[in-house]
Design an enzyme around this catalytic site. Structure first.
Site, PDB file in Angstrom:
ATOM      1  CG  ASP A  87      -1.840   1.134   1.320  1.00 42.25           C
ATOM      2  OD1 ASP A  87      -1.517   2.191   0.750  1.00 42.25           O
ATOM      3  OD2 ASP A  87      -2.908   0.984   1.937  1.00 42.25           O
ATOM      4  CG  HIS A 235       1.107   8.677 -28.340  1.00 41.73           C
ATOM      5  ND1 HIS A 235       2.054   8.256 -27.434  1.00 41.73           N
ATOM      6  CD2 HIS A 235      -0.086   8.238 -27.863  1.00 41.73           C
ATOM      7  CE1 HIS A 235       1.454   7.594 -26.454  1.00 41.73           C
ATOM      8  NE2 HIS A 235       0.156   7.572 -26.683  1.00 41.73           N
TER       9      HIS A 235
HETATM   10  C1  BG6 Z   1      -2.766   5.786 -25.439  1.00 42.12           C
HETATM   11  C2  BG6 Z   1      -3.973   6.677 -25.293  1.00 42.12           C
HETATM   12  O1  BG6 Z   1      -1.631   6.443 -24.965  1.00 42.12           O
HETATM   13  O2  BG6 Z   1      -2.595   5.447 -26.807  1.00 42.12           O
HETATM   14  C3  BG6 Z   1      -5.214   6.009 -25.878  1.00 42.12           C
HETATM   15  O3  BG6 Z   1      -4.201   6.948 -23.904  1.00 42.12           O
HETATM   16  C4  BG6 Z   1      -4.978   5.546 -27.286  1.00 42.12           C
HETATM   17  O4  BG6 Z   1      -6.345   6.890 -25.837  1.00 42.12           O
HETATM   18  C5  BG6 Z   1      -3.690   4.735 -27.371  1.00 42.12           C
HETATM   19  O5  BG6 Z   1      -6.079   4.742 -27.686  1.00 42.12           O
HETATM   20  C6  BG6 Z   1      -3.333   4.429 -28.810  1.00 42.12           C
HETATM   21  O6  BG6 Z   1      -2.237   3.561 -28.838  1.00 42.12           O
HETATM   22  P1  BG6 Z   1      -2.056   2.514 -30.020  1.00 42.12           P
HETATM   23  O7  BG6 Z   1      -0.780   1.825 -29.691  1.00 42.12           O
HETATM   24  O8  BG6 Z   1      -3.262   1.619 -29.982  1.00 42.12           O
HETATM   25  O9  BG6 Z   1      -2.000   3.310 -31.285  1.00 42.12           O
END
Ligand code: BG6
Length: 483
Positions: A87, A235
């Site tokens: 925890d 991303h």
């Molecule tokens: C995540 C997001 O970081 O990436 C999600 O929180 C999204 O909302 C996902 O769906 C997409 O990742 P991938 O690898 O499926 O393109």
């Protein structure tokens, strides 16, 4: 390079651990990447026995790995796993963890925090007080690391009290994707692109991540973050960096990451004066899902009828440096779009003078990262056949399907490479603090400008191409989205 002796996972019963982390560890084991003595210690709050926990892991791994699951290999893998209840608010639990790790293995440990950032502070100080944060022990943290620059700095500072920057590994799982790493190979493993990789030859760059899924099932989190924080801040901007960065001196972590941070710091600020021309926010309405069934609207999915959070965002970014001056980078991401597709389109400038009596289409280098991995170069050709006059042209694609060259190999989970790198103490594919802060600074500017202009999301149809306003973003410059 050291190879960690123990991998300690906080949040071991969470969704990410089930779907990604344990299956990745299993594959690393199955393919011989884990040393014999490497151990996996799983922690979460509930009280469980090792046996009981291993049974759960078996179910998760089996489900994820499908035809690649081998029960015997799993048995062998499972012997590495032990379970310790922790925890985060209980210092005594960290003492127990330290005891569990003692006997050589507390010397080189990777702590992986797959938990809410709200407990990063408690976990870090618990580990510190238990004497578990000395080098080379290191920490891996998952997003979201903050909601804006200020909260990001706060979280980073909390972590920094226990682990130095060179021992802090921030995950962006896109960097673990084979196809994303391939961008580095494409740009710097080939001579032919570099002379053309600049504003003289390139007219625009488009980077899109479209998803078919909606925000269902994670409404609480998503509704607070929206597409700009959930996808754009990390991303999309990482992809932008890999496309736009200068050639690094080496593949070493500092070389690559320092080039990326320069790109982020060169992004032209978006202000209340230009935010309406430079960005589009969208939110999906009800419609049809991928099977033709009825799909709920965003507000239904997140259970908030008044939500003004965007599930789609498009931005015209500008990288203000010599290489890229004047080249728009169109960035787009959305949920409940017509198809799942991640692609980068480099559109070259038209030929300076056409001798064909008609305009030629500009060349395009299209790099598809998902769902299939493909690189296409669109080039002009003569239309076959006899001609009485002139030379009619057609555009054709030179196609490289990377999946075909993978020879039926299993498609890897992005986390496999990232976990392996954390074990090997190689931070190249992780995000540096200054990189993350530069990204947040730029995103904060946009969010503040939205607020200043009261820019609310425009509705778009589920299963469609996003809000129609996205076309004005490109058409204003005489461009169009490659869809
Ligand atoms: C995540 C997001 O970081 O990436 C999600 O929180 C999204 O909302 C996902 O769906 C997409 O990742 P991938 O690898 O499926 O393109």
């Amino acid at each position: 390079m050291t190879t960690a002796c123990t991998f300690v996972l906080f949040g071991a019963t969470g969704d990410l651990a089930r779907r990604m982390l344990f299956p990745s560890l299993y594959f690393l084991h199955a393919e011989g990447f884990l040393a014999d003595e490497q151990r996996i210690v799983a922690t979460s709050r509930s009280d469980r026995s090792d046996e009981d926990f291993r049974d759960s892991v078996r179910g998760w791994v089996e489900e994820r790995s499908g035809e690649w699951f081998d029960p015997e290999v799993f048995e062998d893998f499972a012997r590495r796993i032990s379970y310790v209840p922790v925890d985060a608010g209980e210092p005594a639990d960290f003492e127990k963890l330290a005891e569990h790790l003692s006997g050589g293995c507390a010397e080189d440990v990777v702590f992986y925090l797959s938990t809410s950032p709200s407990i990063f502070g408690a976990v870090c100080s618990g580990l510190k007080d238990a004497g578990l944060t000395k080098a080379p022990n290191r920490i891996v943290v998952e997003k979201p690391i903050g909601h804006d620059l200020e909260s990001n700095v706060r979280i980073n500072e909390t972590v920094a009290e226990a682990f130095s920057e060179d021992r802090t590994f921030r995950i962006d799982h896109y960097l673990g994707k084979e196809t994303v790493q391939n961008l580095i190979a494409l740009r710097f493993g080939n001579r032919i692109f570099e002379p053309l990789w600049n504003a003289q030859a390139i007219e625009s760059v488009q980077i899109s991540i479209a998803e078919m899924v909606g925000a269902e099932g994670r409404g609480g989190y998503y509704d607070e973050y929206g597409a700009i924080r959930d996808m754009m801040q990390n991303h999309l901007l990482q992809l932008l960096c890999l496309v736009a960065m200068e050639p690094p001196a080496s593949l070493g972590a500092d070389s690559v990451r320092n080039e990326k941070v320069k790109v982020l710091r060169s992004l032209a600020e978006i202000t209340p004066d230009n935010v309406e021309q430079r960005t589009v926010r969208g939110q999906y309405e009800g419609g049809y899902d991928e099977n033709g069934g009825r799909a709920a609207s965003y507000t239904e999915d997140v259970g908030n009828p008044d939500s003004d959070t965007e599930s789609y965002v498009a931005i015209q970014a500008e990288v203000e440096n010599w290489r890229w001056a004047g080249v728009p980078f169109y960035l787009e991401t959305g949920k409940r779009m017509a198809e799942r597709r991640t692609q980068i389109v480099i559109r070259f400038r038209p030929v300076p003078h056409s001798i064909f009596g008609a305009e030629t289409d500009p060349n395009e280098l299209i790099i598809v990262l998902q769902p299939e991995e493909r690189i296409t170069l669109q080039i002009m050709n003569k239309k076959p056949g006899l001609t009485e006059e002139g030379m009619p042209l057609q555009e054709l694609g030179l196609n490289l399907s990377l999946s075909e060259h993978a020879g039926g190999e299993r498609r890897r989970i992005a986390y496999e490479q990232l976990i392996l790198d954390a074990l090997k103490n190689n931070p190249t594919l992780f995000v540096q603090r200054d990189e993350q802060e530069a990204a947040w600074r730029w995103i904060d500017g946009i969010v503040n400008a939205w607020e200043a202009r009261n820019m609310r999301p425009r509705r778009y149809r589920s299963g469609g191409g996003g809000p129609s306003a996205k076309h004005s973003l490109t058409e204003r410059n005489g461009h169009s989205w490659n869809e």
